[in-house]
Design a protein around this motif. Structure first.
Motif, PDB file in Angstrom:
ATOM      1  N   ALA A  66     -32.878 -21.737 -34.146  1.00 51.28           N
ATOM      2  CA  ALA A  66     -31.740 -20.879 -34.834  1.00 51.28           C
ATOM      3  C   ALA A  66     -32.151 -20.891 -36.289  1.00 51.28           C
ATOM      4  O   ALA A  66     -31.914 -19.681 -37.278  1.00 51.28           O
ATOM      5  N   VAL A  67     -32.270 -21.912 -36.997  1.00 47.34           N
ATOM      6  CA  VAL A  67     -32.905 -22.177 -38.511  1.00 47.34           C
ATOM      7  C   VAL A  67     -34.063 -21.060 -38.604  1.00 47.34           C
ATOM      8  O   VAL A  67     -34.106 -20.218 -39.643  1.00 47.34           O
ATOM      9  N   ASN A  73     -35.366 -13.519 -40.767  1.00 47.43           N
ATOM     10  CA  ASN A  73     -34.471 -12.588 -40.847  1.00 47.43           C
ATOM     11  C   ASN A  73     -33.720 -12.716 -42.253  1.00 47.43           C
ATOM     12  O   ASN A  73     -32.634 -13.072 -42.028  1.00 47.43           O
ATOM     13  N   THR A  74     -34.525 -12.407 -43.337  1.00 42.95           N
ATOM     14  CA  THR A  74     -33.765 -12.553 -44.413  1.00 42.95           C
ATOM     15  C   THR A  74     -32.548 -11.610 -44.831  1.00 42.95           C
ATOM     16  O   THR A  74     -31.486 -11.986 -45.572  1.00 42.95           O
ATOM     17  N   LEU A  75     -32.466 -10.554 -44.223  1.00 45.30           N
ATOM     18  CA  LEU A  75     -31.200  -9.438 -44.326  1.00 45.30           C
ATOM     19  C   LEU A  75     -30.035 -10.301 -43.536  1.00 45.30           C
ATOM     20  O   LEU A  75     -29.030 -10.263 -44.120  1.00 45.30           O
ATOM     21  N   LEU A  76     -30.160 -10.897 -42.309  1.00 50.27           N
ATOM     22  CA  LEU A  76     -29.266 -11.394 -41.682  1.00 50.27           C
ATOM     23  C   LEU A  76     -28.760 -12.719 -42.532  1.00 50.27           C
ATOM     24  O   LEU A  76     -27.246 -13.018 -42.721  1.00 50.27           O
ATOM     25  N   PHE A 124     -26.686  -3.835 -40.067  1.00 52.21           N
ATOM     26  CA  PHE A 124     -28.334  -3.606 -40.354  1.00 52.21           C
ATOM     27  C   PHE A 124     -29.263  -4.572 -40.242  1.00 52.21           C
ATOM     28  O   PHE A 124     -30.427  -4.496 -40.145  1.00 52.21           O
ATOM     29  N   ALA A 125     -28.421  -5.937 -40.202  1.00 50.22           N
ATOM     30  CA  ALA A 125     -29.437  -7.191 -40.162  1.00 50.22           C
ATOM     31  C   ALA A 125     -29.591  -7.289 -38.653  1.00 50.22           C
ATOM     32  O   ALA A 125     -30.339  -8.132 -38.317  1.00 50.22           O
ATOM     33  N   SER A 126     -29.032  -6.649 -37.640  1.00 48.28           N
ATOM     34  CA  SER A 126     -29.152  -6.957 -36.424  1.00 48.28           C
ATOM     35  C   SER A 126     -29.011  -8.420 -35.706  1.00 48.28           C
ATOM     36  O   SER A 126     -29.727  -8.953 -35.058  1.00 48.28           O
ATOM     37  N   PRO A 127     -27.752  -8.933 -35.816  1.00 45.92           N
ATOM     38  CA  PRO A 127     -27.760 -10.168 -35.370  1.00 45.92           C
ATOM     39  C   PRO A 127     -27.486 -10.273 -33.873  1.00 45.92           C
ATOM     40  O   PRO A 127     -27.937 -11.306 -33.366  1.00 45.92           O
ATOM     41  N   ILE A 128     -27.312  -9.025 -33.294  1.00 50.48           N
ATOM     42  CA  ILE A 128     -27.065  -9.238 -31.728  1.00 50.48           C
ATOM     43  C   ILE A 128     -28.734  -9.256 -31.182  1.00 50.48           C
ATOM     44  O   ILE A 128     -28.845 -10.223 -30.293  1.00 50.48           O
ATOM     45  N   THR A 130     -31.164 -10.866 -32.851  1.00 52.75           N
ATOM     46  CA  THR A 130     -31.313 -12.124 -33.176  1.00 52.75           C
ATOM     47  C   THR A 130     -30.698 -13.125 -32.201  1.00 52.75           C
ATOM     48  O   THR A 130     -31.480 -14.103 -31.620  1.00 52.75           O
ATOM     49  N   ILE A 131     -29.588 -12.923 -31.853  1.00 54.68           N
ATOM     50  CA  ILE A 131     -28.858 -13.820 -30.738  1.00 54.68           C
ATOM     51  C   ILE A 131     -29.732 -13.698 -29.454  1.00 54.68           C
ATOM     52  O   ILE A 131     -29.996 -14.789 -28.668  1.00 54.68           O
TER      53      ILE A 131
END
Length: 164
Positions: A66-67, A73-76, A124-128, A130-131
């Motif tokens: 996670a880290v 993903n710097t935008l997230l 826009f950071a696309s957290p989904i 990343t999850i």
């Protein structure tokens, strides 16, 4: 004061339950116990035992992934820092309405501005994605480790204890 006590109790409980389940690196990375499972039933038995036995270590793997996902993903990371920092700043420095020229700026309008900027930034950071990456990467690593590490002799006693 009461909420501080709840937080310290939660930290103590977490330390006693989860951190006590962490096995040492010499046991977690024991190459002497690595072997290919004989069949699907053996792999399932190993996964079932090792996920319970190494649960603390697997939690560390998930936290490390996670880290890594946040740092890559710097935008997230920027969106999360912006939203959390915005909430903290609004709560700390703007609890009362302020008069700026002819306009009155309330806490509600500041939260609205924070959401108007933060939610699209978060989108826009696309957290989904990343999850899902975090779930997939951790599942693959955990299943591979759990299926290839032969349980120790204490696993036979764990089966007897579970049936009692």
């Amino acid at each position: 004061m009461e909420s501080l006590l709840r937080v310290t109790d939660a930290v103590k409980s977490f330390r006693q339950t989860k951190l006590s389940a962490i096995r040492g690196p010499q046991e977690f990375f024991d190459v002497q116990r690595v072997s290919r499972p004989a069949d699907f039933n053996d792999a399932t038995r190993r996964i079932s035992y090792n996920t319970r036995y190494f649960s603390g270590n697997y939690g560390i793997i998930i936290a490390a992934l996670a880290v890594y996902a946040l740092l890559s993903n710097t935008l997230l990371l920027l969106a999360i820092v912006f939203l959390v920092g915005g909430f903290a700043a609004i709560n700390k420095w703007a609890p009362e309405p302020m008069q700026v020229g002819d306009h009155v700026i309330t806490q509600k309008s500041l939260y609205t501005g924070l959401f108007v900027i933060g939610i699209p930034l978060l989108f826009f950071a696309s957290p989904i994605m990343t999850i899902f990456w975090l779930i997939g990467a951790s599942a693959v690593l955990i299943v591979i480790h759990a299926s290839f590490v032969e349980p120790g002799p204490e696993s036979e006693y764990a089966e007897v204890q579970d049936s009692v």
